[in-house]
Design a protein around this motif. Structure first.
Motif, mmCIF file in Angstrom:
data_model
loop_
_atom_site.group_PDB
_atom_site.id
_atom_site.type_symbol
_atom_site.label_atom_id
_atom_site.label_comp_id
_atom_site.label_asym_id
_atom_site.label_seq_id
_atom_site.Cartn_x
_atom_site.Cartn_y
_atom_site.Cartn_z
ATOM 1 N N ALA A 211 57.566 55.706 48.384
ATOM 2 C CA ALA A 211 56.676 54.612 48.016
ATOM 3 C C ALA A 211 56.002 54.118 49.287
ATOM 4 O O ALA A 211 56.556 54.238 50.388
ATOM 5 N N VAL A 213 53.869 50.685 50.822
ATOM 6 C CA VAL A 213 53.504 49.279 50.604
ATOM 7 C C VAL A 213 52.511 48.873 51.688
ATOM 8 O O VAL A 213 52.795 49.003 52.882
ATOM 9 N N LEU A 238 61.213 50.366 42.080
ATOM 10 C CA LEU A 238 59.772 50.181 42.208
ATOM 11 C C LEU A 238 59.281 48.875 41.586
ATOM 12 O O LEU A 238 58.413 48.205 42.142
ATOM 13 N N THR A 242 57.495 46.157 43.823
ATOM 14 C CA THR A 242 56.109 45.803 43.496
ATOM 15 C C THR A 242 55.963 44.297 43.298
ATOM 16 O O THR A 242 55.001 43.683 43.782
ATOM 17 N N ARG A 243 56.915 43.695 42.583
ATOM 18 C CA ARG A 243 56.854 42.255 42.344
ATOM 19 C C ARG A 243 56.929 41.473 43.654
ATOM 20 O O ARG A 243 56.166 40.525 43.875
ATOM 21 N N ALA A 246 53.743 41.872 45.786
ATOM 22 C CA ALA A 246 52.600 41.160 45.214
ATOM 23 C C ALA A 246 52.702 39.653 45.395
ATOM 24 O O ALA A 246 51.681 38.953 45.410
ATOM 25 N N ARG A 253 50.195 46.104 47.967
ATOM 26 C CA ARG A 253 50.206 46.987 46.807
ATOM 27 C C ARG A 253 51.200 48.115 47.053
ATOM 28 O O ARG A 253 51.321 48.607 48.181
ATOM 29 N N VAL A 254 51.902 48.519 46.025
ATOM 30 C CA VAL A 254 52.862 49.620 46.107
ATOM 31 C C VAL A 254 52.259 50.852 45.444
ATOM 32 O O VAL A 254 51.850 50.797 44.280
ATOM 33 N N GLU A 255 52.204 51.933 46.193
ATOM 34 C CA GLU A 255 51.751 53.222 45.651
ATOM 35 C C GLU A 255 52.930 54.179 45.590
ATOM 36 O O GLU A 255 53.778 54.198 46.487
#
Length: 287
Positions: A211, A213, A238, A242-243, A246, A253-255
């Motif tokens: 991941a 970030v 994830l 992600t939370r 954000a 942003r998490v990819e």
């Protein structure tokens, strides 16, 4: 009657000292009574609040803090290896949030370590061992399968050294990790993001789960900045990562998955034979 908080801040003086990496400066934080920012040759390296070591000021360190929080159940002690020490911010964070953790910090700049230990002393009984050595040499001394977490945050002249960007280096990281362990790295790049894409491809060659970030503007190649790469061989948390990213003061942003694979744009894994240091940041970055 004691001095007010603002009066203490005004009376605190910066500490300036030559270290192996250049000119180190410890600048007092005017808003927090016992907090300091470490700069080396003008580049911000760390922020430490001695009264609140769980406070993380820098954007990328908050993201690494999320990884630390999620690597094991809350409060459970871990074995952690920190490649790159700075002001020992993240090691202090682990000690504060996961008491009884055992940590190894590898920081090549011995005079910097001495400065930090003297001016920003560690709390007693933190179980943090600091070794003055090259990051890869120090990692080689970590026993097989010892670490729950390996964090790489190594910069020399604001660039990650080439020998810490290769598959051979990540093979050594995997050797040191427990089967359920996790690797996290602070990466810095700007347009056209060739270094970042190559580092994702390199990690994908060594780990099954990844991941990334970062600030969306960095991911879009609009500016130079930091990205945190997380890698392991088991499913990542994830949704929670992600939370948390954000909800940061500077949202990230998490990819992951196909989107992250597509982001690499066909970049190939980096080997020792082809490795180069990360790009130098533009001078305007630190103004």
């Amino acid at each position: 009657m004691g001095k007010s908080r603002n009066a203490r801040r005004e009376s605190a003086a910066a500490v300036v000292e030559a270290v192996d990496g250049g000119l180190a400066e410890l600048i007092p934080d005017r808003d927090r009574a016992r907090a300091w920012t470490l700069l080396v040759d003008g580049a911000p390296q760390s922020h430490v609040d001695l009264d609140d070591p769980a406070y993380l000021s820098f954007e990328y360190q908050r993201r690494l803090g999320h990884v630390i929080d999620l690597v094991a159940p809350p409060g459970r002690p871990v074995h952690a290896v920190h490649l790159g020490g700075g002001a020992l911010t993240l090691a202090r964070y682990v000690a504060a949030t996961r008491p009884r953790s055992t940590q190894q910090v590898v920081e090549r700049d011995a005079p910097l370590v001495q400065l930090v230990r003297r001016e920003l002393p560690l709390a007693p009984n933190t179980r943090i061992r600091v070794r003055s050595a090259d990051a890869r040499d120090g990692l080689a001394k970590v026993p097989d399968g010892w670490a729950d977490l390996v964090i790489a945050d190594v910069f020399s002249g604001a660039r990650t050294p080439a020998h810490l960007t290769s598959t051979e280096f990540l093979d050594e990281v995997r050797r040191a990790l427990k089967p359920g362990g996790c690797y996290a790295a602070n990466l810095a790049d700007g347009p056209p993001l060739a270094h970042l894409r190559g580092q994702i491809a390199t990690a994908a060659a060594c780990f099954s789960e990844l991941a990334l970030v970062a600030d969306p503007t960095v991911l879009r190649g609009k500016r130079f900045g930091n990205a945190v790469l997380v890698a392991c061989d088991h499913p990542l948390p994830l949704a929670e990562l992600t939370r948390r990213a954000a909800s940061d003061p500077h949202p990230g942003r998490v990819e992951h998955g196909k989107a992250l694979t597509d982001f690499t744009g066909g970049a190939v894994p980096v080997t020792d034979a082809a490795a180069v240091a990360s790009p130098a940041p533009p001078p305007a970055v630190f103004r």
